[in-house]
Enzyme design. Structure first.
Site, mmCIF file in Angstrom:
data_model
loop_
_atom_site.group_PDB
_atom_site.id
_atom_site.type_symbol
_atom_site.label_atom_id
_atom_site.label_comp_id
_atom_site.label_asym_id
_atom_site.label_seq_id
_atom_site.Cartn_x
_atom_site.Cartn_y
_atom_site.Cartn_z
ATOM 1 N N SER B 334 -8.833 -37.968 8.608
ATOM 2 C CA SER B 334 -9.691 -37.087 7.802
ATOM 3 C C SER B 334 -10.265 -35.918 8.591
ATOM 4 O O SER B 334 -10.812 -34.997 7.993
ATOM 5 C CB SER B 334 -10.830 -37.887 7.191
ATOM 6 O OG SER B 334 -10.292 -38.813 6.278
ATOM 7 N N CYS B 392 -13.992 -37.049 0.593
ATOM 8 C CA CYS B 392 -13.312 -37.437 -0.648
ATOM 9 C C CYS B 392 -11.828 -37.075 -0.586
ATOM 10 O O CYS B 392 -11.442 -35.912 -0.522
ATOM 11 C CB CYS B 392 -13.950 -36.727 -1.849
ATOM 12 S SG CYS B 392 -13.040 -37.022 -3.376
#
Lengths: 368, 651
Positions: B334, B392
């Site tokens: 991420s 997200c």
């Protein structure tokens, strides 16, 4: 095919002188490299093979003759320039400089070919611009450029010695070819004026390099020490020498590079003044033979090829012996026929081939 | 060709005269002959002078050639950390050597040396054979690293040991061995091939040269210049007169931007684990910390290792010799969302008002792509700020789809991924930035849109090094400059003033400041806002921005097949990643951390970054009060170090 006159005009004396000098070299190498316990063939045997190969090259160059050599001069020259460029990119680095190029199983040193290429290309160049009166400066710009390109590429390797040789051989050819005296003076004066300018634009380390070249004493690690040992070797030989295989300096490895650059000091130590004189006189005789051949040439390219070939033997000999005797700074230039080295020997033999090729045809008429 | 055509001089040379007839050329040839004659006379004269006039003198000199050339090895430049702590020093070491031609009776000497220092006759024979062909006055090394006792014995019996010499050599010593092993590297004895390729004035047999790390990349600066002495020696081989000496000049000293305090903090935080930390100053690119775990002791390379030691080191499954900070390649996980965000904003695929709905998963093609918050039911409506803060996945799937692989690749490259950073260390890995062309070339297949989804959250083929991660973060921290990481702050030539290293190259990343600002605010939220994934990276009094990352090593299904997270074998666990910078108002440090198979970025990598930043800002460590942590890498030596656990996980 072979004209009988070609054989009868062959310069047998020149061949004899060369063989005599080559034999001196091989015998000396037997001693100079005897204490090396390296693997493979002994150095003097290898040198004998190279000598044989050199003779074949000499005969081949002589048979081809100046006419046909002239036609391949430019292609050969450009090939050598390409090889010299390739060396800078893909060359093998040995001892801090990049001089060798591996072509398949063979390792060649293109800088050795450069002298030959420059001689051929200059001979061919001036043949096309034949004139009775001496050449003017502006006519010489192109030929000087032709010599400078390979010389600078060699300097970049770096191999200062070979670079100087190329320039000296080229200068010999151009000077004998004829330069108007006034122009020569201008060029000489110009160079003297330009030197301080060049000096100002040089970087510190470049200047340092020049210093240590001119003054080897400033580098007691290398050159100065070698020079002292070389002078001791030569001097201690006295008149008749210490005898074959009995040179203490060489057998105990006080001499650096004793089978290549310093081979002459081994010879002078073991054979004394007699031996040194014989070798110098043989070299001198070969060079005079070349000049004599030049006298009898009938066209410009033959003249220049002979002069070039002669210069290719004369200059390295003078520089090498001068260095070994402590007259010149130490530069790595081998003594023709005496120092070990295949590329150098074959190139020198090719130079002789240039002389022989012209000598053989001295009674044969041909169109230039 | 026939005889009737034998030369008609003037007609032959075209416009010119036949050379032999040309007076100018005749003159030139005559001059040449004179020059040759003069040269011969000079050379013969010189030969006469040396051999006949001075012959007696030289004969004497040669008979007892007493002039020796003694090498003076230069001492290597020292290496200091940013605060002047000595990291690499030279300490004296004593070597037993012998000068062959001064020995006389080898049998006697061999016996005596055996009795005095325990050298076996075989060892002596071996050394002699190795030195064959070398000049007989050059010392042959018989034994390195003499101890004090041996030294005293040799000195006492000095007169009964003709030819024996004790050489003092300065030997490299690393003073913070395991803390900066990879950065500083080590030396090795020069080998034959290197010797052939190097300049003889600089290197000799027996010299030590850099083999790894800065020792290797800065070899030229550190090595120094060799000196020499010409000396006269007596019959025993002892020097009696110095003729000339040129002292060696030592190599230049290096002061690094690396700070030992940060290295210590990194080493402590990564103890017992496999991973790496890279930290740099985003304003200059100066590297503040570069640590790879596990480390090794570079001194072992100097004093020599036993075969067993070397085997242990080289066959350790954790590869201690590898510098993971610059050559470890990891999926960015991420942390890559920094790139996706920046690219999305810059390419106008998204803006501040863009809101995507995250239901915990997203259908695409014939499958569902999950968000890490799948179990919690997703993030709901999400804008860029929330998406970065809570990492997200669905938001970035959609952004990635709008951008496409090639635009993502373009921006990854703009942030310095996919090529070496240019730090002056050997063995740097380039990482990998995949694009459609790359896929075609590598797999002969078209790029699938589904792969773009994985790519957008850093899980596809992309590979980065910890240093690249820190550098990428520095772009956000410094307002859009891609810096070149440098290690050396100043170079101090012997006896001179410190010279600052040349200003490293910076390039501007073509992105609007407000877009970078949006990303930066998101990164600050990751650490500081509720629901942020890296609250473990907070520091007292200093605002930190960061991004967590968890890079799966194996497919999710396979990982889940082990049931509980604790049961997943170490080598299948995900890598934990974290990038950070601080203080967000005016950043002076950017960090990239990877903990191999560490678990989760927020819980496992963020504390490592926090520890390094604490050291940087001089904040004392919090008292350890948590219970021990179960996750530890399988150590080669079964000595698992317990780590304080950090409950609570992030993506």
């Amino acid at each position: 095919m072979i004209d009988r006159r070609l054989v009868s005009s062959f310069d047998w004396l020149l061949l004899f002188l060369v063989l005599a000098l080559g034999a001196c070299g091989v015998i000396n190498l037997y001693s100079a490299a005897s204490s090396f316990t390296g693997s493979g063939m002994a150095v003097y045997v290898k040198q004998t093979y190279w000598l044989g190969l050199g003779l074949v090259v000499m005969l081949a160059v002589a048979m081809i003759g100046p006419q046909r050599l002239s036609t391949i001069a430019y292609p050969f020259y450009f090939l050598v320039v390409i090889l010299l460029t390739a060396v800078l990119f893909w060359g093998k680095v040995i001892g801090g400089s990049q001089r060798w190029l591996a072509l398949g199983p063979m390792v060649i040193q293109p800088s050795e070919l450069a002298r030959l290429a420059v001689v051929l290309v200059l001979a061919s160049f001036f043949q096309r611009r034949d004139q009775t009166e001496p050449y003017r400066l502006h006519q010489l710009l192109l030929p000087v450029g032709l010599a400078l390109v390979p010389a600078l590429l060699i300097l970049k390797e770096p191999d200062l010695g070979t670079c100087l040789l190329v320039l000296m051989v080229a200068a010999s050819v151009i000077l004998v070819n004829g330069v108007k005296l006034r122009d020569l003076a201008i060029a000489g004066g110009g160079m003297i004026v330009a030197l301080p300018l060049v000096w100002r634009f040089m970087k510190g380390y470049q200047k340092q390099r020049i210093f240590s070249f001119l003054d080897p004493e400033s580098d007691p690690l290398g050159s100065a020490y070698h020079l002292i040992q070389s002078k001791i070797a030569v001097g201690s030989g006295q008149f008749i020498g210490k005898g074959f295989l009995a040179g203490t300096q060489s057998q105990l490895h006080f001499l650096p590079e004793q089978h290549t650059d310093f081979a002459f000091s081994v010879l002078a130590e073991e054979w004394g003044f007699i031996g040194g004189m014989v070798v110098l006189l043989l070299v001198g005789a070969i060079v005079y033979r070349g000049i004599a051949t030049a006298y009898r040439t009938k066209d410009r390219q033959s003249l220049l090829m002979v002069i070039g070939g002669t210069a290719m033997i004369f200059w390295p000999a003078v520089i090498n012996v001068g260095m070994v005797l402590g007259l010149f700074p130490v530069v790595g230039i081998p003594l023709p026929f005496v120092s070990y080295g295949g590329s150098s020997l074959v190139t020198t033999m090719a130079a002789l081939g240039l002389i022989q090729g012209v000598a053989m045809r001295r009674f044969v008429f041909h169109r230039p | 060709m026939n005889l009737s055509q034998v030369p008609k001089p003037a007609s032959v040379g075209g416009r010119g005269l036949e050379p032999g007839e040309n007076p100018n050329i005749r003159m030139a040839l005559l001059t040449a002959a004179v020059v040759v004659g003069l040269a011969l006379v000079v050379l013969l004269g010189r030969l006469w002078y040396l051999q006949l006039l001075k012959g007696e003198h030289f004969r004497l000199l040669s008979e007892n050639n007493r002039i020796r050339l003694v090498d003076l090895a230069p001492s290597r430049g020292l290496i200091f950390d940013a605060e002047g702590r000595l990291l690499a020093d030279n300490r004296p070491a004593f070597t037993l050597a012998v000068i062959p031609e001064d020995v006389g009776d080898w049998a006697v000497l061999t016996r005596r040396l055996h009795n005095l220092v325990g050298l076996s006759p075989e060892e002596i024979d071996k050394a002699r054979r190795a030195a064959q062909g070398a000049p007989p006055f050059k010392p042959v090394v018989l034994r390195n690293h003499l101890d004090r006792h041996q030294l005293a014995l040799l000195e006492t019996f000095r007169y009964e040991l003709p030819g024996v010499k004790v050489l003092v050599r300065y030997q490299r010593a690393y003073l913070a061995p395991r803390l900066a092993a990879h950065v500083i590297g080590y030396l090795g004895e020069i080998n034959k091939r290197e010797l052939e390729q190097s300049n003889r004035a600089v290197y000799r047999m027996g010299d030590w040269v850099g083999r790894y790390g800065l020792e290797k990349s800065r070899e030229q600066v550190l090595h120094g210049r060799r000196g020499a002495r010409q000396v006269e020696v007596d019959a025993m081989g002892r020097e009696i007169k110095l003729i000339k000496e040129v002292p060696a000049s030592r190599g230049a000293d290096l002061t690094l931007s690396i700070n030992l305090n940060l290295q210590k903090a990194a080493a402590k935080a990564l103890e017992g684990r496999v991973g790496a930390v890279a930290a740099l100053d985003p304003r200059t690119g100066q590297v503040l910390c570069l640590y790879s775990s596990p480390a090794f002791d570079p001194n072992d390379f100097i004093t020599g290792m036993s075969t067993k030691q070397w085997k242990e080191l080289s066959e350790d499954p954790r590869h201690p010799l590898k510098d993971r900070a610059i050559s470890g390649m990891y999926p960015p996980g991420s942390t890559y969302k920094i790139i996706t965000s920046a690219a999305g904003l810059a390419e106008k695929a998204i803006d501040l008002t863009t809101r995507f709905f995250c239901a915990g998963q997203m259908p695409f093609g014939n499958r569902y792509y999950r968000c890490w918050a799948y179990k919690k039911g997703g993030h709901g409506y999400t804008d860029i700020h929330k998406a970065i803060r809570e990492s997200c996945d669905v938001f970035f799937y959609k952004t990635g789809l709008k951008l496409g692989v090639d635009r993502l690749a373009k921006w990854a490259r703009a942030f310095g991924l996919g090529r070496p950073t240019g730090i002056s260390l050997p063995h740097e890995s380039p990482g990998l930035v995949p694009d459609s062309k790359w896929k075609k070339k590598r797999f002969k297949e078209r790029w699938q849109d589904g792969e773009t989804l994985s790519l957008a959250i850093g899980q596809s083929f992309t590979l980065v090094t910890p240093l690249q991660m820190a550098r990428m973060t520095a772009v956000v921290a410094n307002g859009g400059m891609l810096v070149t990481p440098t290690l050396v702050k100043t170079v101090t030539p012997p006896g001179g003033e410190p010279v600052p290293a040349p200003e490293p190259v910076k390039t501007r990343v073509p992105i609007a400041p407000e877009h970078l600002d949006t990303v930066a605010k998101g990164l600050a939220a990751v650490v500081n806002e509720p629901h942020g994934t890296a609250r473990r990276a907070r520091l007292p009094g200093i605002t930190v921005g960061g991004k967590t990352g968890t890079a799966q090593v194996v497919g999710l299904k396979f990982e889940k097949s082990f049931g509980d997270e604790e049961n997943v074998p170490w080598k299948y666990r995900s890598h934990a990643l974290f990038v950070a910078y601080a203080p967000v108002e005016n950043p002076t440090i950017a960090v990239g951390v990877v903990v191999e198979h560490g678990g989760h970025g927020g819980s496992d990598a963020a504390p490592v970054a926090a520890a390094v930043m604490r050291a940087y800002f001089g904040i004392p460590e919090p008292p350890p009060k948590e219970p021990p942590k179960p996750k530890a890498a399988p150590a080669a030596q079964p000595k698992p170090k317990k780590k304080p656990a950090r409950p609570g996980a992030g993506a």
